[in-house]
Design a protein around this motif. Structure first.
Motif, mmCIF file in Angstrom:
data_model
loop_
_atom_site.group_PDB
_atom_site.id
_atom_site.type_symbol
_atom_site.label_atom_id
_atom_site.label_comp_id
_atom_site.label_asym_id
_atom_site.label_seq_id
_atom_site.Cartn_x
_atom_site.Cartn_y
_atom_site.Cartn_z
ATOM 1 N N GLN A 1 -0.981 70.773 67.667
ATOM 2 C CA GLN A 1 0.355 70.933 67.118
ATOM 3 C C GLN A 1 1.367 70.124 67.936
ATOM 4 O O GLN A 1 1.147 69.838 69.114
ATOM 5 C CB GLN A 1 0.758 72.418 67.120
ATOM 6 C CG GLN A 1 -0.220 73.320 66.398
ATOM 7 C CD GLN A 1 -0.362 72.964 64.944
ATOM 8 O OE1 GLN A 1 0.634 72.597 64.299
ATOM 9 N NE2 GLN A 1 -1.578 73.061 64.424
ATOM 10 N N PRO A 2 2.495 69.738 67.322
ATOM 11 C CA PRO A 2 3.540 69.044 68.088
ATOM 12 C C PRO A 2 4.097 69.944 69.189
ATOM 13 O O PRO A 2 4.168 71.170 69.030
ATOM 14 C CB PRO A 2 4.601 68.723 67.032
ATOM 15 C CG PRO A 2 3.895 68.811 65.717
ATOM 16 C CD PRO A 2 2.834 69.847 65.885
ATOM 17 N N ALA A 3 4.484 69.325 70.287
ATOM 18 C CA ALA A 3 5.088 70.046 71.409
ATOM 19 C C ALA A 3 6.580 69.756 71.433
ATOM 20 O O ALA A 3 7.005 68.604 71.302
ATOM 21 C CB ALA A 3 4.441 69.625 72.726
ATOM 22 N N LEU A 4 7.383 70.783 71.580
ATOM 23 C CA LEU A 4 8.838 70.656 71.589
ATOM 24 C C LEU A 4 9.367 71.332 72.846
ATOM 25 O O LEU A 4 8.993 72.483 73.139
ATOM 26 C CB LEU A 4 9.437 71.311 70.340
ATOM 27 C CG LEU A 4 10.925 71.093 70.084
ATOM 28 C CD1 LEU A 4 11.197 69.614 69.807
ATOM 29 C CD2 LEU A 4 11.399 71.946 68.911
ATOM 30 N N SER A 5 10.232 70.638 73.593
ATOM 31 C CA SER A 5 10.763 71.189 74.834
ATOM 32 C C SER A 5 12.248 70.873 74.958
ATOM 33 O O SER A 5 12.750 69.902 74.375
ATOM 34 C CB SER A 5 10.006 70.634 76.049
ATOM 35 O OG SER A 5 10.124 69.225 76.113
#
Length: 463
Positions: free
Chosen positions: A99-103
């Motif tokens: 899954q995409p990682a968002l920070s």
């Protein structure tokens, strides 16, 4: 620019070919599934799958309560449940990599530097950004890793069921052994009372001159020999109760009994076909799922040799103060990507793939060994039930004959037609015959538990 893109496209097949690795086929199967079980006992029963609460077929409510308490509180089962939760978390970790990682980042800073005119300048800045990253799974590496984690979790689920089956079977066997010891203790106490009466009679006849000191001494020796059996059985009962309490996760203490040994039912079990065993036993399912997990791990290890692409994007803002950052910030952004292709690593990635291949091969060999062991355990349990049933029939016939011999010998001795040695020999034979029947009965019940265990104990693999 166009020439550069054409060069990349022309080099890509060569790059992939250089990264590729020859397939590692699984070892040839050597497992031979028998067509049917051997022996007459294999044809008994209906052949239906074992019921989940199989221990209830013995007809003892206390056994049912003890097994259920063990399944709820056993320490090894609690460890297995915790391990299953761990592997469930590992599946979520592996799936999260797809899954995409968002920070979110927020960084205030203050620095003193040399300005354009050579004078020191103090600069305050506050920046905030949102970063996103995503790795497209072009060659299935991440998917294979997730699949391996999922099969490992399923293998642990089957391992939990295997531990539960072992706990239930050990508890049932221990309880049946306890009832057998109880029956032997009751027989020893009854025999001891009979020996006391015989010794009293022999002493009286010696005192009035009807028998010799030899007969009285033999009666006394037999009395002490029988008395020594009682504490031996009491010690064995206490040890068996301790083992059952340990299985049930309880403190040491007495174990409640239900029906006596001879009142328990002998369940009818149909083993079915040997091929059906492959879906009945949790340890076979565990080994099978371990093969699938190792195969997926091998695919993931081979994919490490292929290029990987990572996309990233950053959207942020910067200002000289928090107020400026919120009201009139300077917008910042970046979009990029990277391609990572292994060129030279000293053979590390290929060696890792070879290791994964050997792990897969060992899992296949272990699966075949587990299946062969399951066939052997089932055959042994069927042979034990058949042999013990026939042996018990002969032992019961011997008990009846020994009881009649003791009755006649006692009457002959009481009426002065025979010596005490004749009655003493009859007493020994009667006690031995009765004790043998009790031991064989307990062994036959335990053999049924072994067959329940060998057939999977009511567990069936989910799809």
């Amino acid at each position: 620019m166009k020439r550069a893109m054409r060069a990349v496209r022309s080099l890509a097949p060569l790059l992939l070919a250089g990264c590729a690795m020859a397939p590692q086929p699984a070892p040839s199967p050597t497992l031979d599934v028998p067509a049917a079980w051997r022996g007459a006992a294999a044809h008994a029963g209906t052949g239906a799958a074992v019921a989940p609460g199989w221990w209830q077929s013995f007809g003892d409510a206390q056994l049912d309560a003890l097994v259920r308490r063990a399944l709820a509180s056993n320490g090894e089962l609690r460890i297995a449940r915790a391990r299953l939760q761990e592997y469930g978390a590992r599946v979520r970790i592996a799936a999260g990599a797809q899954q995409p990682a968002l920070s979110l980042a927020l960084g205030p800073g203050r620095a003193r530097a040399i300005g354009p005119l050579g004078q020191p300048v103090v600069v305050t800045s506050v920046s905030g950004s949102v970063q996103a990253a995503y790795e497209p799974d072009l060659f299935g590496r991440l998917g294979s890793a997730t699949e391996a984690a999922r099969f490992e979790a399923l293998s642990q689920e089957a391992a939990l069921e295997a531990v539960a089956l072992s706990v239930a079977a050990n508890t049932a066997s221990g309880y049946l052994n306890l009832l057998g010891l109880d029956a032997q203790l009751a027989l020893a106490r009854a025999t001891l009372a009979s020996r006391e009466r015989s010794f009293t009679l022999a002493r009286h006849q010696f005192e009035v001159g009807y028998s010799s000191r030899l007969e009285m001494s033999q009666a006394e020796a037999e009395l002490h020999a029988t008395a020594a059996v009682v504490p031996q059985l009491e010690r064995a009962i206490a040890q068996q109760e301790g083992a059952l309490n340990l299985l049930a996760g309880a403190s040491p203490g007495p174990v409640a009994r239900g029906a006596p040994l001879l009142a328990l039912r002998l369940p009818a079990i149909g083993p079915g076909l040997p091929s059906e065993l492959l879906r009945r036993r949790p340890d076979i399912a565990q080994a099978e799922r371990a093969v699938a997990a190792s195969d997926a791990s091998l695919a993931a290890a081979r994919s490490q040799l292929l290029p990987s692409i990572r996309l990233s994007a950053t959207l942020g803002a910067q200002g000289h103060s928090l107020g400026e950052l919120l009201q009139s910030p300077t917008a910042l952004w970046s979009i990029g990507g990277s391609v990572l292709a292994p060129l030279f690593d000293g053979g590390r990635l290929r060696a890792q793939a070879e290791i994964a291949g050997t792990v897969r091969d060992r899992a296949v060999f272990a699966y075949e060994n587990v299946v062969r062991g399951a066939f052997a355990e089932t055959e042994n349990a069927l042979a034990a039930i058949d042999g013990l049933t026939r042996q018990l029939a002969q032992a019961e016939a011997r008990r009846r004959a020994a009881g009649e011999t003791l009755r006649v010998a006692h009457n002959r001795y009481a009426n002065g037609y025979a010596s005490y040695l004749e009655e003493l020999d009859a007493q020994r034979n009667a006690f031995s015959a009765e004790n043998t029947v009790l031991q064989l009965r307990a062994s036959l019940l335990a053999a049924h538990v072994d067959l329940f265990r060998a057939l999977g104990g009511g567990w069936s693999a989910s799809e």
